[in-house]
Design an enzyme around this catalytic site. Structure first.
Site, PDB file in Angstrom:
ATOM      1  N   CYS A   2       0.836  -1.182   0.000  1.00 39.30           N
ATOM      2  CA  CYS A   2       0.000   0.000   0.000  1.00 39.30           C
ATOM      3  C   CYS A   2       0.885   1.252   0.000  1.00 39.30           C
ATOM      4  CB  CYS A   2      -0.921   0.084   1.203  1.00 39.30           C
ATOM      5  SG  CYS A   2      -1.942  -1.356   1.422  1.00 39.30           S
ATOM      6  N   ARG A  27       2.892   0.339  -5.467  1.00 44.37           N
ATOM      7  CA  ARG A  27       2.844  -0.341  -4.170  1.00 44.37           C
ATOM      8  C   ARG A  27       1.541  -1.112  -3.966  1.00 44.37           C
ATOM      9  NH1 ARG A  27       6.743   1.879  -0.691  1.00 44.37           N
ATOM     10  NH2 ARG A  27       5.649   0.998   1.085  1.00 44.37           N
ATOM     11  N   TRP A  73      -3.035  -2.584  -1.600  1.00 47.41           N
ATOM     12  CA  TRP A  73      -2.774  -3.948  -2.053  1.00 47.41           C
ATOM     13  C   TRP A  73      -3.344  -4.832  -0.954  1.00 47.41           C
ATOM     14  CZ3 TRP A  73      -0.013  -8.252  -0.301  1.00 47.41           C
ATOM     15  CH2 TRP A  73       0.216  -9.256  -1.259  1.00 47.41           C
ATOM     16  N   ASN A  97      -0.349   1.724   6.073  1.00 42.99           N
ATOM     17  CA  ASN A  97       0.391   0.762   5.259  1.00 42.99           C
ATOM     18  C   ASN A  97       1.082  -0.189   6.218  1.00 42.99           C
ATOM     19  OD1 ASN A  97       2.266  -0.519   3.507  1.00 42.99           O
ATOM     20  ND2 ASN A  97       3.735   1.131   3.833  1.00 42.99           N
ATOM     21  N   GLY A  98       0.933  -1.492   5.999  1.00 42.65           N
ATOM     22  CA  GLY A  98       1.555  -2.472   6.897  1.00 42.65           C
ATOM     23  C   GLY A  98       0.522  -3.495   7.321  1.00 42.65           C
ATOM     24  N   GLU A 478      14.915 -16.234 -13.850  1.00 42.72           N
ATOM     25  CA  GLU A 478      14.510 -14.836 -13.944  1.00 42.72           C
ATOM     26  C   GLU A 478      13.638 -14.599 -15.194  1.00 42.72           C
ATOM     27  OE1 GLU A 478      14.291 -12.395 -12.152  1.00 42.72           O
ATOM     28  OE2 GLU A 478      14.155 -10.675 -13.492  1.00 42.72           O
ATOM     29  N   LYS A 482       9.732 -13.334 -15.179  1.00 38.03           N
ATOM     30  CA  LYS A 482       9.210 -12.193 -15.960  1.00 38.03           C
ATOM     31  C   LYS A 482       7.986 -12.636 -16.747  1.00 38.03           C
ATOM     32  CE  LYS A 482      10.836  -9.630 -14.431  1.00 38.03           C
ATOM     33  NZ  LYS A 482      11.923  -9.515 -13.479  1.00 38.03           N
ATOM     34  N   GLU A 485       4.963 -13.191 -14.413  1.00 41.43           N
ATOM     35  CA  GLU A 485       4.474 -11.938 -13.836  1.00 41.43           C
ATOM     36  C   GLU A 485       3.616 -11.128 -14.784  1.00 41.43           C
ATOM     37  OE1 GLU A 485       8.261 -10.061 -12.601  1.00 41.43           O
ATOM     38  OE2 GLU A 485       7.120  -9.355 -10.881  1.00 41.43           O
ATOM     39  N   HIS A 501      14.820 -36.391 -15.221  1.00 40.19           N
ATOM     40  CA  HIS A 501      14.441 -36.890 -13.890  1.00 40.19           C
ATOM     41  C   HIS A 501      12.976 -36.597 -13.570  1.00 40.19           C
ATOM     42  CE1 HIS A 501      18.566 -37.969 -13.147  1.00 40.19           C
ATOM     43  NE2 HIS A 501      18.940 -36.750 -13.518  1.00 40.19           N
ATOM     44  N   LYS A 599       4.893  -3.518  -6.512  1.00 40.81           N
ATOM     45  CA  LYS A 599       6.335  -3.367  -6.732  1.00 40.81           C
ATOM     46  C   LYS A 599       7.132  -3.540  -5.447  1.00 40.81           C
ATOM     47  CE  LYS A 599       9.875  -1.839  -9.234  1.00 40.81           C
ATOM     48  NZ  LYS A 599      10.328  -2.871 -10.160  1.00 40.81           N
TER      49      LYS A 599
HETATM   50  C1  AGP Z   1      10.474  -8.742  -9.939  1.00 44.43           C
HETATM   51  O1  AGP Z   1      10.061  -8.621 -11.242  1.00 44.43           O
HETATM   52  C2  AGP Z   1       9.485  -8.730  -8.924  1.00 44.43           C
HETATM   53  N1  AGP Z   1       8.426  -7.858  -9.110  1.00 44.43           N
HETATM   54  C3  AGP Z   1       9.826  -9.172  -7.530  1.00 44.43           C
HETATM   55  O2  AGP Z   1      10.207 -10.498  -7.615  1.00 44.43           O
HETATM   56  C4  AGP Z   1      10.905  -8.381  -6.763  1.00 44.43           C
HETATM   57  O3  AGP Z   1      12.149  -8.579  -7.335  1.00 44.43           O
HETATM   58  C5  AGP Z   1      10.893  -8.824  -5.286  1.00 44.43           C
HETATM   59  O4  AGP Z   1       9.650  -8.514  -4.733  1.00 44.43           O
HETATM   60  C6  AGP Z   1      11.989  -8.206  -4.478  1.00 44.43           C
HETATM   61  O5  AGP Z   1      11.906  -6.821  -4.475  1.00 44.43           O
HETATM   62  P1  AGP Z   1      13.116  -5.938  -3.988  1.00 44.43           P
HETATM   63  O6  AGP Z   1      14.217  -6.123  -4.948  1.00 44.43           O
HETATM   64  O7  AGP Z   1      12.582  -4.549  -3.956  1.00 44.43           O
HETATM   65  O8  AGP Z   1      13.490  -6.428  -2.611  1.00 44.43           O
END
Ligand code: AGP
Length: 604
Positions: A2, A27, A73, A97-98, A478, A482, A485, A501, A599
């Site tokens: 948030c 956020r 969020w 937020n939290g 990675e 992507k 996501e 395996h 994010k």
């Molecule tokens: C990456 O595309 C993500 N959105 C996510 O995995 C991100 O890398 C992760 O939440 C860690 O965030 P940070 O690097 O701000 O700690």
């Protein structure tokens, strides 16, 4: 998660808060709300985006003294209008937020349930402050008493309509910053919301209480002792958060990588030397003493850690482990460990929690690789390096990852140098290869059409497998992250030797398999694995730096110009970002704000 943002003063309050709220949507973006005070308090909220909230506010933006807003969020309670912030109870209105971990306990203790209108943990804060306000008839006292009972994490802004001259704020394990200019006073979860209005910021420390009015703010502790906190100046500007001519932030950020890497290199390297001072004053002393490295991160940052393990082993000759932050446990104590936390935001709750535990148990020195100056993680760790990716807005991390990699690569060499494992001439050669990277990234970015064409192989499939070996396996992880996501396509990665395996059972005619093939000693092994999937009908898409492999598979492969195996991850990563981007674009997902994500993940 948030985001919260607020302003007090006399000019443009609502417009500025809405602008700030939009920049905080990274956020969380499932619902939004705003409290506005002019002559009386009005609250607007809705399910959905800030732009929908904005529509509700047309023509209602004048003559206001303060406004604070929230973009959510969801954790407790579905995304809906009733669960959106601000929450109002009696005289008190809050945004939060939290997570309040003991909200149920408080609800039961004071019998708030009868009056509860949402499913959130946050609403309990408004009840509690209102409860104490009725007892004390003093807003600040009520705020302090309420805070003492909260367990969990919070950044809170609160308003009491019986004392409308002020807004009170506080935070614990969640970021909150204050700023001012000649006309207004501001607070926000993140500086990005305020860059348009100020470049000077004050971070609240845990449990600090801020009293903000139309002209100024002061900070105090819960005994009402006034506190002095440093302000910090940033050279980021609002332009750093603009979309420019790009269709999506993710694409813009992919294309910014040559510059981001170049800027990062500039603060790591001077005259063919990697600067140990870039990591902090005591770096040489600390590097000299370490025997083991423990890397910690989440998601993409965790993947950067997985790649760098190979570099720490090779250049620093150290044993090394990589931990998903949320799984980090303190049971293995290895003497003289350097704990390296990697985090773009520097605010990820899982990573912060691991580092706090390490510090509490005095386990060893800590170093952070962050992309946000003055972030909580940077302030917590003994050493730190600030990557120069610039502000990253797309939820899918791209340029931040690439700059994390380059920083970790330089760090591994720097530790090796300090431990006298790397001499001046080897360092010079290594530095030269680093300096070439921005150019090589540019070359890849000049050939995006081919990558876009390759995404056609995914059409009609509901899953894709990525395979790779050794240092490229984390890049496959990675790449598939992507893809998941931003396109919601089920994408999974395997070390290619593992297929036989079990996962081979998934392959049927036409099934897409993305294969990363490095031109090194492992080439023949991975080519055998490629044959295994091809002979079962897989539709193979190849990313390679091997000319021969490329020439034999021209139609379904992409060539990456990199010769040094250790630098493969940095360059193989780029086309995989674009591959995910173009596929997501072709199916029309919300690329910069994919569903269910945020994010900055500030809850554990
Ligand atoms: C990456 O595309 C993500 N959105 C996510 O995995 C991100 O890398 C992760 O939440 C860690 O965030 P940070 O690097 O701000 O700690």
């Amino acid at each position: 998660m948030c985001g919260i943002v607020g302003a007090l003063g006399n000019k443009n309050i609502v417009n500025e808060v809405l602008y700030g709220l939009k920049t905080l949507e990274y956020r969380g973006y499932d619902s939004a709300g705003i409290a506005i005070y002019g002559k009386k308090l009005t609250i607007f909220k809705n399910k959905g985006r800030v732009k929908d909230l904005e529509k509700k506010l047309l023509n209602k933006k004048i003559n206001n003294k303060f406004a604070f807003a929230h973009t959510r969020w969801a954790t407790h309670g579905e995304p809906s209008k009733k669960n959106a912030h601000p929450h109002n109870v009696g005289a008190v209105t809050i945004v939060h937020n939290g997570i309040i971990e003991n909200y149920q306990e408080i609800k039961n203790k004071y019998e708030f349930s009868k009056f509860y209108t949402s499913d959130t943990d946050s609403e309990v804060i408004a009840h509690l402050i209102n409860f104490y306000f009725k007892k004390t008839t003093n807003f600040l006292d009520a705020f302090i008493l309420a805070l003492k009972e909260l367990k969990g994490s919070y950044a809170i802004a609160a308003f009491c309509n019986k004392e409308p001259d002020k807004v009170l704020v506080s935070s614990f394990n969640a970021p909150l910053i204050l700023a001012k200019n000649n006309v207004n006073i501001y607070f926000s979860s993140d500086i990005s919301a305020l860059l348009k209005f100020s470049n000077q910021f004050t971070y609240l420390k845990n449990k600090d209480i801020g009293i903000l009015n139309l002209n100024s703010f002061i900070l105090m502790n819960n005994k009402k002792r006034i506190l002095k906190r440093d302000t910090f100046l940033t050279n980021l500007s609002a332009e750093d958060t603009s979309l420019g001519n790009y269709e999506h932030y993710m694409l813009k950020e992919i294309f910014e990588q040559p510059l981001s890497v170049d800027n990062t290199i500039k603060s790591l390297i001077d005259k063919n030397k990697i600067l140990s001072s870039a990591f902090g004053e005591d770096s040489i002393k600390i590097f000299n003493n370490i025997n083991h490295i423990s890397l910690i991160g989440c998601g993409t940052s965790y993947h950067a850690g997985l790649v760098s393990k190979f570099w720490f082993q090779e250049y620093s000759n150290l044993t090394c482990e990589v931990n998903v932050a949320s799984e980090f446990t303190l049971n293995k104590k290895i003497k003289n460990t350097l704990f390296i936390a990697i985090s773009q935001s520097g605010e990820t709750a899982d990573t912060l929690s691991a580092i706090r535990n390490i510090k509490k148990s005095n386990l060893g020195n800590t170093l952070s690789i962050i992309n946000r100056e003055s972030s909580t993680l940077q302030r917590l760790t003994d050493l730190s390096f600030h990557t120069k990716a610039g502000v990253e807005i797309g939820v899918a991390s791209t340029k931040a990852f690439t700059t994390q990699l380059i920083s970790l690569y330089a760090l591994a060499i720097c530790i090796g140098k300090t431990k006298k494992l790397i001499n001046i001439s080897s360092e010079k050669k290594l530095v030269k290869t680093i300096l070439d990277i921005p150019k090589k990234i540019k070359k890849i970015l000049a050939n995006t059409n081919k990558i876009s064409t390759l995404t056609k192989h995914l059409n009609g499939y509901s899953a894709v497998i990525y395979i790779a070996r050794s240092i490229l396996y984390p890049i496959a992880l990675e790449g598939s992250l992507k893809m998941k996501e931003i396109s919601y396509l089920f994408a999974h990665s395997y070390p290619s030797g593992e297929l036989k395996h079990g996962p081979l059972a998934l392959i049927s005619k036409g099934f897409p398999v993305v294969c990363l093939i490095a031109n090194n000693g492992l080439k023949n092994k991975i080519l055998s694995n490629l044959k295994e999937v091809e002979s079962r009908g897989a539709n193979v898409i190849i990313f390679t730096n091997d000319k021969e492999v490329f020439n034999q598979n021209k139609k379904n492969s992409f060539f990456i110009d990199v010769k040094d195996s250790n630098l493969n991850p940095l360059l193989f990563n780029i086309p995989l970002q674009l591959f995910a981007y173009y596929y997501a674009k072709s199916i029309g997902t919300d690329i910069d704000k994919p569903r269910n994500l945020a994010k900055s993940v500030t809850v554990e």
